[in-house]
Design an enzyme around this catalytic site. Structure first.
Site, PDB file in Angstrom:
ATOM      1  N   ARG A  66     -10.639  -0.310   8.614  1.00 15.89           N
ATOM      2  CA  ARG A  66      -9.835  -0.841   8.463  1.00 15.89           C
ATOM      3  C   ARG A  66     -10.843  -1.989   9.482  1.00 15.89           C
ATOM      4  O   ARG A  66     -10.319  -3.589   9.422  1.00 15.89           O
ATOM      5  CB  ARG A  66      -8.633  -1.518   9.511  1.00 15.89           C
ATOM      6  CG  ARG A  66      -7.121  -1.423   8.771  1.00 15.89           C
ATOM      7  CD  ARG A  66      -5.765  -1.141  10.164  1.00 15.89           C
ATOM      8  NE  ARG A  66      -5.057  -1.629   9.900  1.00 15.89           N
ATOM      9  CZ  ARG A  66      -3.917  -1.432   9.077  1.00 15.89           C
ATOM     10  NH1 ARG A  66      -3.820   0.135   8.609  1.00 15.89           N
ATOM     11  NH2 ARG A  66      -2.619  -2.463   8.977  1.00 15.89           N
ATOM     12  N   ARG A  79      -0.298  -9.541  13.107  1.00 13.46           N
ATOM     13  CA  ARG A  79      -1.329  -8.646  11.687  1.00 13.46           C
ATOM     14  C   ARG A  79      -2.367  -9.230  10.996  1.00 13.46           C
ATOM     15  O   ARG A  79      -3.175  -9.089  10.750  1.00 13.46           O
ATOM     16  CB  ARG A  79      -0.089  -7.493  11.129  1.00 13.46           C
ATOM     17  CG  ARG A  79       0.283  -6.437  12.291  1.00 13.46           C
ATOM     18  CD  ARG A  79       1.716  -6.047  11.980  1.00 13.46           C
ATOM     19  NE  ARG A  79       1.865  -5.265  10.911  1.00 13.46           N
ATOM     20  CZ  ARG A  79       2.569  -5.526  10.149  1.00 13.46           C
ATOM     21  NH1 ARG A  79       3.804  -5.458  10.124  1.00 13.46           N
ATOM     22  NH2 ARG A  79       2.720  -4.657   9.131  1.00 13.46           N
ATOM     23  N   ARG A  98      10.527  -0.893  11.474  1.00 12.68           N
ATOM     24  CA  ARG A  98       9.736  -0.619  12.313  1.00 12.68           C
ATOM     25  C   ARG A  98       9.185  -2.154  13.471  1.00 12.68           C
ATOM     26  O   ARG A  98       9.626  -3.038  13.621  1.00 12.68           O
ATOM     27  CB  ARG A  98       7.381  -1.224  11.539  1.00 12.68           C
ATOM     28  CG  ARG A  98       8.375   0.410  11.001  1.00 12.68           C
ATOM     29  CD  ARG A  98       6.745   0.040  10.039  1.00 12.68           C
ATOM     30  NE  ARG A  98       5.857   0.188   9.914  1.00 12.68           N
ATOM     31  CZ  ARG A  98       4.637  -0.633   9.487  1.00 12.68           C
ATOM     32  NH1 ARG A  98       4.755   0.064   8.586  1.00 12.68           N
ATOM     33  NH2 ARG A  98       3.321  -0.812   9.970  1.00 12.68           N
ATOM     34  N   LYS A 129       0.556  -1.075  -0.222  1.00  9.86           N
ATOM     35  CA  LYS A 129      -0.183   0.017  -0.045  1.00  9.86           C
ATOM     36  C   LYS A 129       1.241   1.295   0.212  1.00  9.86           C
ATOM     37  O   LYS A 129       0.738   2.118  -1.025  1.00  9.86           O
ATOM     38  CB  LYS A 129      -1.159  -0.366   0.847  1.00  9.86           C
ATOM     39  CG  LYS A 129      -1.743  -0.948   1.172  1.00  9.86           C
ATOM     40  CD  LYS A 129      -3.383  -1.397   2.197  1.00  9.86           C
ATOM     41  CE  LYS A 129      -2.344  -1.463   3.808  1.00  9.86           C
ATOM     42  NZ  LYS A 129      -1.762  -2.292   3.970  1.00  9.86           N
ATOM     43  N   ARG A 139      11.301  -5.326   5.293  1.00  9.95           N
ATOM     44  CA  ARG A 139      11.744  -3.926   4.936  1.00  9.95           C
ATOM     45  C   ARG A 139      12.241  -3.333   6.114  1.00  9.95           C
ATOM     46  O   ARG A 139      12.214  -3.029   7.172  1.00  9.95           O
ATOM     47  CB  ARG A 139       9.814  -4.106   5.017  1.00  9.95           C
ATOM     48  CG  ARG A 139       9.822  -1.917   4.961  1.00  9.95           C
ATOM     49  CD  ARG A 139       8.380  -2.090   5.200  1.00  9.95           C
ATOM     50  NE  ARG A 139       7.815  -2.198   7.046  1.00  9.95           N
ATOM     51  CZ  ARG A 139       6.215  -2.380   6.714  1.00  9.95           C
ATOM     52  NH1 ARG A 139       5.723  -1.958   5.846  1.00  9.95           N
ATOM     53  NH2 ARG A 139       5.662  -3.265   7.148  1.00  9.95           N
TER      54      ARG A 139
HETATM   55  P1  AP5 Z   1       4.585  -2.028   1.956  1.00 13.13           P
HETATM   56  O1  AP5 Z   1       4.189  -0.641   0.833  1.00 13.13           O
HETATM   57  O2  AP5 Z   1       5.872  -1.019   2.996  1.00 13.13           O
HETATM   58  O3  AP5 Z   1       3.805  -1.930   2.570  1.00 13.13           O
HETATM   59  P2  AP5 Z   1       2.206  -1.409   3.279  1.00 13.13           P
HETATM   60  O4  AP5 Z   1       1.180  -2.495   2.493  1.00 13.13           O
HETATM   61  O5  AP5 Z   1       2.525  -0.395   3.140  1.00 13.13           O
HETATM   62  O6  AP5 Z   1       2.105  -2.308   4.425  1.00 13.13           O
HETATM   63  P3  AP5 Z   1       2.047  -2.125   5.760  1.00 13.13           P
HETATM   64  O7  AP5 Z   1       2.855  -2.677   7.093  1.00 13.13           O
HETATM   65  O8  AP5 Z   1       2.119  -0.794   5.498  1.00 13.13           O
HETATM   66  O9  AP5 Z   1       0.406  -1.622   6.568  1.00 13.13           O
HETATM   67  P4  AP5 Z   1       0.036  -2.093   7.975  1.00 13.13           P
HETATM   68  O10 AP5 Z   1      -1.536  -2.050   7.306  1.00 13.13           O
HETATM   69  O11 AP5 Z   1       0.340  -3.083   8.141  1.00 13.13           O
HETATM   70  O12 AP5 Z   1       0.694  -1.147   8.053  1.00 13.13           O
HETATM   71  P5  AP5 Z   1       0.056   0.060   9.088  1.00 13.13           P
HETATM   72  O13 AP5 Z   1       1.351   1.231   8.979  1.00 13.13           O
HETATM   73  O14 AP5 Z   1      -1.345   0.896   8.072  1.00 13.13           O
HETATM   74  O15 AP5 Z   1       5.233  -2.822   1.781  1.00 13.13           O
HETATM   75  C1  AP5 Z   1       6.577  -3.684   2.512  1.00 13.13           C
HETATM   76  C2  AP5 Z   1       7.285  -4.521   1.884  1.00 13.13           C
HETATM   77  O16 AP5 Z   1       7.018  -5.132   0.554  1.00 13.13           O
HETATM   78  C3  AP5 Z   1       8.714  -3.468   1.816  1.00 13.13           C
HETATM   79  O17 AP5 Z   1      10.112  -3.437   2.176  1.00 13.13           O
HETATM   80  C4  AP5 Z   1       8.498  -2.841   0.229  1.00 13.13           C
HETATM   81  O18 AP5 Z   1       9.717  -2.471  -0.587  1.00 13.13           O
HETATM   82  C5  AP5 Z   1       7.882  -4.115  -0.307  1.00 13.13           C
HETATM   83  N1  AP5 Z   1       7.174  -4.322  -1.656  1.00 13.13           N
HETATM   84  C6  AP5 Z   1       6.248  -3.349  -1.706  1.00 13.13           C
HETATM   85  N2  AP5 Z   1       5.582  -3.887  -3.188  1.00 13.13           N
HETATM   86  C7  AP5 Z   1       6.907  -4.734  -3.394  1.00 13.13           C
HETATM   87  C8  AP5 Z   1       5.951  -5.762  -5.142  1.00 13.13           C
HETATM   88  N3  AP5 Z   1       5.074  -5.573  -5.138  1.00 13.13           N
HETATM   89  N4  AP5 Z   1       7.913  -6.877  -4.895  1.00 13.13           N
HETATM   90  C9  AP5 Z   1       8.185  -7.118  -4.218  1.00 13.13           C
HETATM   91  N5  AP5 Z   1       8.264  -5.998  -3.166  1.00 13.13           N
HETATM   92  C10 AP5 Z   1       7.536  -5.108  -2.589  1.00 13.13           C
HETATM   93  O19 AP5 Z   1      -0.990   0.195  10.433  1.00 13.13           O
HETATM   94  C11 AP5 Z   1       0.442  -0.491  11.365  1.00 13.13           C
HETATM   95  C12 AP5 Z   1      -0.393  -0.641  12.502  1.00 13.13           C
HETATM   96  O20 AP5 Z   1      -1.208   0.794  12.992  1.00 13.13           O
HETATM   97  C13 AP5 Z   1      -1.976  -1.597  12.261  1.00 13.13           C
HETATM   98  O21 AP5 Z   1      -0.634  -2.354  12.984  1.00 13.13           O
HETATM   99  C14 AP5 Z   1      -2.053  -0.897  13.736  1.00 13.13           C
HETATM  100  O22 AP5 Z   1      -2.331  -1.008  14.830  1.00 13.13           O
HETATM  101  C15 AP5 Z   1      -2.270   1.163  13.357  1.00 13.13           C
HETATM  102  N6  AP5 Z   1      -3.534   1.343  12.314  1.00 13.13           N
HETATM  103  C16 AP5 Z   1      -3.230   1.415  11.207  1.00 13.13           C
HETATM  104  N7  AP5 Z   1      -4.346   2.402  10.597  1.00 13.13           N
HETATM  105  C17 AP5 Z   1      -5.629   1.607  11.293  1.00 13.13           C
HETATM  106  C18 AP5 Z   1      -6.949   1.894  11.510  1.00 13.13           C
HETATM  107  N8  AP5 Z   1      -7.542   2.096  10.291  1.00 13.13           N
HETATM  108  N9  AP5 Z   1      -7.373   1.462  12.606  1.00 13.13           N
HETATM  109  C19 AP5 Z   1      -6.703  -0.006  13.379  1.00 13.13           C
HETATM  110  N10 AP5 Z   1      -5.371   0.516  13.538  1.00 13.13           N
HETATM  111  C20 AP5 Z   1      -4.631   1.005  12.172  1.00 13.13           C
END
Ligand code: AP5
Length: 214
Positions: A88, A171, A160, A13, A127
């Site tokens: 979410r 997660r 992270r 994402k 990552r």
């Molecule tokens: P990346 O692009 O970073 O993936 P992402 O989908 O953004 O993953 P996140 O871990 O950031 O998502 P998340 O939803 O768990 O975390 P968030 O910060 O929202 O890519 C990942 C890796 O893969 C990177 O190394 C990249 O280089 C590689 N990659 C990407 N695309 C690739 C490809 N095509 N091929 C190969 N490699 C690739 O949330 C974190 C925490 O915050 C949650 O757990 C929760 O506690 C809280 N939170 C956030 N939002 C909410 C909400 N709405 N409600 C409740 N709690 C929330």
């Protein structure tokens, strides 16, 4: 254009959001980034969120809904925005619909990045991110030119705290249990646009362009 970027942890994402921002000139609103910034700043919001995030659990709905309600009313969101990591849960999606309806607005597309769990674990465990500019790296798939250093600003890359094995597994469990049901929610509303997220980042982005052009 009001977009929701949907997908499991590690689906890409954030990686795809950087491309969408560059092309569509709309702000990326990542609840994860906002919460991590609050933790870094030591604010009351950060203190509340930290325990949930470190364990891989969701932060309570009322907290994240409040963040989105406020952020989407900022002037830079007037012509659209891209939500990354929100909604979410079903209550979050319902709250989003209600807050937009009050403003005579709606979500235009929900981009769902589809990736298998085994691939997600590999992506998350290796990552690294730049704490200054937010550039996302992967030690195998998109490594920095110099070890542990951001190509853009030279900052030391961060690992992270929720990208540890136990938190990653939690997660993924939380995603399947609480977040995946949103696909049916948006499918029923005719908004879900599924994209294969398993290819290389540029190939995934081509898939996004294709579904947005339909
Ligand atoms: P990346 O692009 O970073 O993936 P992402 O989908 O953004 O993953 P996140 O871990 O950031 O998502 P998340 O939803 O768990 O975390 P968030 O910060 O929202 O890519 C990942 C890796 O893969 C990177 O190394 C990249 O280089 C590689 N990659 C990407 N695309 C690739 C490809 N095509 N091929 C190969 N490699 C690739 O949330 C974190 C925490 O915050 C949650 O757990 C929760 O506690 C809280 N939170 C956030 N939002 C909410 C909400 N709405 N409600 C409740 N709690 C929330």
């Amino acid at each position: 254009m009001r977009l929701v970027l949907f997908g499991p942890p590690g689906a890409g994402k954030g990686t795809q959001a950087q491309r969408l921002v560059a092309e569509h000139k709309i702000p990326q609103i990542s609840t994860g980034d906002i919460l991590r910034a609050a933790i870094k700043a030591g604010s009351a919001l950060g203190t509340k969120a930290k325990g949930f995030m470190d364990q891989g659990k969701l932060v309570p709905d009322d907290v994240v809904i409040g963040i989105i309600e406020e952020r989407t009313q900022q002037p830079d969101c007037a012509t659209g925005f891209m939500l990354d990591g929100f909604p979410r849960t079903i209550p979050q999606a319902e709250a989003l619909d209600a807050m937009l309806a009050k403003r005579q607005q709606r979500v235009d597309h929900v981009l769902s990045l589809e990736v298998d769990d085994a691939v997600l674990v590999k992506r998350l465990s290796r990552r690294r991110t730049c704490p200054v500019c937010g550039t996302i790296y992967h030690l195998d798939f998109s490594p920095p030119r110099q070890e542990n250093t951001c190509d853009r600003d030279g900052a030391t890359l961060a690992h992270r705290s929720d990208d540890q094995e136990a938190a990653i597994q939690e997660r993924l469990r939380v995603f399947h249990d609480q977040t995946a049901p949103l696909k049916a929610y948006y499918q029923q509303r005719g908004l879900l646009r599924a994209v294969d997220g398993s290819g290389a980042p540029d190939a995934v982005y081509q898939g996004i362009r294709t579904v947005l052009a339909r």
